[in-house]
Design a protein around this motif. Structure first.
Motif, PDB file in Angstrom:
ATOM      1  N   GLY A 248       0.534  -1.102   0.014  1.00  0.00           N
ATOM      2  CA  GLY A 248       0.594  -0.328   0.348  1.00  0.00           C
ATOM      3  C   GLY A 248       0.869   1.826  -0.212  1.00  0.00           C
ATOM      4  N   GLY A 249       0.401   2.150   0.364  1.00  0.00           N
ATOM      5  CA  GLY A 249       1.264   3.461   0.884  1.00  0.00           C
ATOM      6  C   GLY A 249       2.735   3.436   1.459  1.00  0.00           C
ATOM      7  N   PHE A 250       2.683   2.664   2.279  1.00  0.00           N
ATOM      8  CA  PHE A 250       4.132   2.532   2.961  1.00  0.00           C
ATOM      9  C   PHE A 250       5.095   1.636   2.294  1.00  0.00           C
ATOM     10  CE2 PHE A 250       1.255   1.144   6.417  1.00  0.00           C
ATOM     11  CZ  PHE A 250       1.314   1.098   7.168  1.00  0.00           C
ATOM     12  N   GLU A 251       4.637   1.924   0.519  1.00  0.00           N
ATOM     13  CA  GLU A 251       5.956   1.617  -0.166  1.00  0.00           C
ATOM     14  C   GLU A 251       6.463   3.300  -0.705  1.00  0.00           C
ATOM     15  OE1 GLU A 251       7.080  -1.213  -1.175  1.00  0.00           O
ATOM     16  OE2 GLU A 251       5.911  -2.718  -0.140  1.00  0.00           O
ATOM     17  N   LEU A 252       5.649   3.847  -0.650  1.00  0.00           N
ATOM     18  CA  LEU A 252       6.050   4.920  -0.528  1.00  0.00           C
ATOM     19  C   LEU A 252       6.465   5.947   0.381  1.00  0.00           C
ATOM     20  CD1 LEU A 252       3.030   6.257  -3.312  1.00  0.00           C
ATOM     21  CD2 LEU A 252       5.604   5.594  -3.419  1.00  0.00           C
ATOM     22  N   VAL A 253       6.206   5.961   1.220  1.00  0.00           N
ATOM     23  CA  VAL A 253       6.143   6.471   2.356  1.00  0.00           C
ATOM     24  C   VAL A 253       6.346   5.814   4.268  1.00  0.00           C
ATOM     25  CG1 VAL A 253       5.186   9.316   2.133  1.00  0.00           C
ATOM     26  CG2 VAL A 253       4.182   7.319   3.146  1.00  0.00           C
ATOM     27  N   SER A 254       6.793   6.223   5.219  1.00  0.00           N
ATOM     28  CA  SER A 254       6.520   5.656   6.693  1.00  0.00           C
ATOM     29  C   SER A 254       5.566   5.458   7.208  1.00  0.00           C
ATOM     30  CB  SER A 254       7.699   6.336   7.386  1.00  0.00           C
ATOM     31  OG  SER A 254       9.051   5.755   7.058  1.00  0.00           O
ATOM     32  N   CYS A 255       4.953   6.230   7.059  1.00  0.00           N
ATOM     33  CA  CYS A 255       3.683   6.778   7.378  1.00  0.00           C
ATOM     34  C   CYS A 255       2.339   7.275   7.051  1.00  0.00           C
ATOM     35  CB  CYS A 255       3.733   7.753   9.498  1.00  0.00           C
ATOM     36  SG  CYS A 255       5.134   7.349  10.167  1.00  0.00           S
ATOM     37  N   PRO A 256       1.677   6.316   5.902  1.00  0.00           N
ATOM     38  CA  PRO A 256       0.392   6.533   5.297  1.00  0.00           C
ATOM     39  C   PRO A 256      -0.355   7.277   5.852  1.00  0.00           C
ATOM     40  CG  PRO A 256       1.228   4.424   4.516  1.00  0.00           C
ATOM     41  CD  PRO A 256       2.125   4.311   5.555  1.00  0.00           C
ATOM     42  N   HIS A 257      -0.188   6.757   7.323  1.00  0.00           N
ATOM     43  CA  HIS A 257      -1.387   6.576   7.815  1.00  0.00           C
ATOM     44  C   HIS A 257      -2.332   8.511   8.467  1.00  0.00           C
ATOM     45  CE1 HIS A 257       1.833   5.206  10.086  1.00  0.00           C
ATOM     46  NE2 HIS A 257       0.768   5.425  11.477  1.00  0.00           N
ATOM     47  N   TYR A 258      -0.613   8.908   9.197  1.00  0.00           N
ATOM     48  CA  TYR A 258      -0.468  10.162   8.738  1.00  0.00           C
ATOM     49  C   TYR A 258      -0.427  10.886   8.172  1.00  0.00           C
ATOM     50  CZ  TYR A 258       1.541   8.642  13.536  1.00  0.00           C
ATOM     51  OH  TYR A 258       1.866   7.768  13.947  1.00  0.00           O
ATOM     52  N   PHE A 259      -0.308  10.461   6.764  1.00  0.00           N
ATOM     53  CA  PHE A 259      -0.621  11.852   5.213  1.00  0.00           C
ATOM     54  C   PHE A 259      -1.969  11.511   4.763  1.00  0.00           C
ATOM     55  CE2 PHE A 259      -0.715  11.132   0.130  1.00  0.00           C
ATOM     56  CZ  PHE A 259      -0.474  12.833   0.468  1.00  0.00           C
ATOM     57  N   ALA A 260      -2.985  10.336   5.684  1.00  0.00           N
ATOM     58  CA  ALA A 260      -4.211  10.659   5.086  1.00  0.00           C
ATOM     59  C   ALA A 260      -4.681  11.338   6.113  1.00  0.00           C
ATOM     60  CB  ALA A 260      -4.930   9.003   5.272  1.00  0.00           C
ATOM     61  N   GLU A 261      -4.384  10.833   7.203  1.00  0.00           N
ATOM     62  CA  GLU A 261      -4.775  12.034   8.430  1.00  0.00           C
ATOM     63  C   GLU A 261      -4.612  13.819   8.212  1.00  0.00           C
ATOM     64  OE1 GLU A 261      -6.464  12.506  12.251  1.00  0.00           O
ATOM     65  OE2 GLU A 261      -6.316  11.087  10.803  1.00  0.00           O
ATOM     66  N   VAL A 262      -2.984  14.332   7.261  1.00  0.00           N
ATOM     67  CA  VAL A 262      -3.303  15.566   6.910  1.00  0.00           C
ATOM     68  C   VAL A 262      -4.764  15.846   5.633  1.00  0.00           C
ATOM     69  CG1 VAL A 262      -2.133  17.387   5.765  1.00  0.00           C
ATOM     70  CG2 VAL A 262      -0.592  15.547   7.798  1.00  0.00           C
ATOM     71  N   LEU A 263      -4.196  14.950   5.166  1.00  0.00           N
ATOM     72  CA  LEU A 263      -4.760  14.936   3.472  1.00  0.00           C
ATOM     73  C   LEU A 263      -7.219  14.881   4.029  1.00  0.00           C
ATOM     74  CD1 LEU A 263      -3.570  12.713   1.010  1.00  0.00           C
ATOM     75  CD2 LEU A 263      -3.731  15.242   1.198  1.00  0.00           C
ATOM     76  N   ILE A 264      -7.302  14.325   5.233  1.00  0.00           N
ATOM     77  CA  ILE A 264      -8.573  14.093   5.316  1.00  0.00           C
ATOM     78  C   ILE A 264      -8.628  15.674   6.607  1.00  0.00           C
ATOM     79  CG2 ILE A 264     -10.247  13.654   8.204  1.00  0.00           C
ATOM     80  CD1 ILE A 264      -8.776  10.589   7.230  1.00  0.00           C
ATOM     81  N   TYR A 265      -8.033  16.171   6.644  1.00  0.00           N
ATOM     82  CA  TYR A 265      -8.452  17.686   7.313  1.00  0.00           C
ATOM     83  C   TYR A 265      -8.632  18.512   6.570  1.00  0.00           C
ATOM     84  CZ  TYR A 265      -8.583  16.616  12.740  1.00  0.00           C
ATOM     85  OH  TYR A 265      -8.567  15.686  13.691  1.00  0.00           O
TER      86      TYR A 265
END
Length: 319
Positions: A248-265
């Motif tokens: 998933g997103g872990f192939e590009l970044v260490s914390c895709p769930h944090y990136f998603a949090e920023v995009l959610i806000y």
């Protein structure tokens, strides 16, 4: 138009700007502290700072005195944040729906709280009695986000014996209370619209909802992948050891769930029609998640010698 009419700051604006500034400074201090001589890194002030900003796995290797451990609470208590938010934002949503469809006024204490928080800001809806799709949508999306995260904490995530600082814990509880009030205060910030509720739907609402759905799916996928690192094919917990996340997103970044949090806000900011206040909220979330992501990224790089060099902390190809 005079300057005071162009820019007016409310108490809620000042609060979010202050929080964003604090985490901008914290990011800078962390960068500086990581380059200090080892002798300086053992100073009480530096250790206390590291103790405050770290949690979970990033706190494991922090050398600190026993008296600092008194302030530790289990990281698994994260679900408390979302439980509070589900109840609080759900109550605000209930009150707001009642005011729209049953024409019941908001509770006096809630009206007073909102008026205090928006003090100093020129209201675009001074009457506060015109149904606003923007406010309703923000409350609904916030409730849905909190509900999903609560369910993930309870039924998806597998927490180890990691800890968080009690200050961090208390801050998280207050944070979601203030966030709900910020959504409610949006009623006084948006342009007054006397049309019916559903006829107020615009492209900002649609784009915001679309981005919210997509980024929520990204975050959920990331949480599932993290949980699978500790469970077998049967779904039973097999280990509490921290493994290198992949897929998933872990192939590009260490914390895709944090990136998603920023995009959610960011989606909430879009849905608000670009309200200044929600821009400040998004700015705060960005630097909050940037700090947490950098701590995790550094942890992975230290723990795994074969950690992919091209992988960024939380923004693909950038940061």
């Amino acid at each position: 138009m005079v300057w005071s009419q162009l820019v007016s700051f409310s108490i809620i604006d000042v609060l979010w700007a202050f929080l964003a500034t604090c985490f901008i400074v914290a990011c800078g201090l962390y960068k500086v502290s990581s380059h200090l001589p080892k002798k300086c890194q053992k100073l009480d002030g530096v250790v206390i700072f590291q103790d405050l900003i770290r949690y979970g796995k990033t706190k494991q290797n922090l050398k600190r005195d026993d008296w600092l451990r008194v302030f530790d609470v289990p990281k698994r208590w994260f679900w408390h944040f979302y439980a509070v938010s589900v109840c609080w934002s759900g109550s605000l949503l209930f009150f707001y729906l009642n005011s729209i469809f049953l024409h019941h006024p908001l509770p006096s204490w809630l009206t007073w709280s909102s008026s205090v928080l928006i003090a100093g800001k020129s209201s675009s809806n001074p009457e506060g009695n015109v149904p606003q799709m923007t406010t309703l949508l923000l409350l609904l999306l916030l409730w849905l986000h909190s509900l999903r995260r609560l369910l993930e904490c309870c039924f998806v995530s597998i927490f180890s014996d990691g800890v968080i600082h009690v200050v961090h814990y208390l801050f998280g509880l207050v944070y979601y209370i203030v966030l709900g009030l910020t959504a409610l205060c949006s009623e006084h910030m948006v342009k007054k619209d006397s049309s019916t509720l559903f006829s107020q739907v615009n492209w900002c609402h649609i784009l915001g909802c679309a981005l919210f759905i997509l980024t929520s799916l990204l975050q959920h996928q990331s949480m599932v992948l993290l949980a699978k690192l500790r469970s077998g094919k049967s779904g039973n917990v097999e280990t509490m050891v921290h493994k290198m996340p992949t897929g998933g997103g872990f192939e590009l970044v260490s914390c895709p769930h944090y990136f998603a949090e920023v995009l959610i806000y960011t989606s909430l900011w879009v849905a608000s029609g670009g309200l200044f206040t929600w821009g400040l909220v998004s700015l705060y979330v960005f630097f909050n998640q940037a700090l947490a992501a950098q701590l995790c990224h550094d942890f992975y790089k230290c723990k795994f010698e074969s950690y992919p060099r091209q992988r960024k902390a939380f923004i693909p190809f950038v940061l």
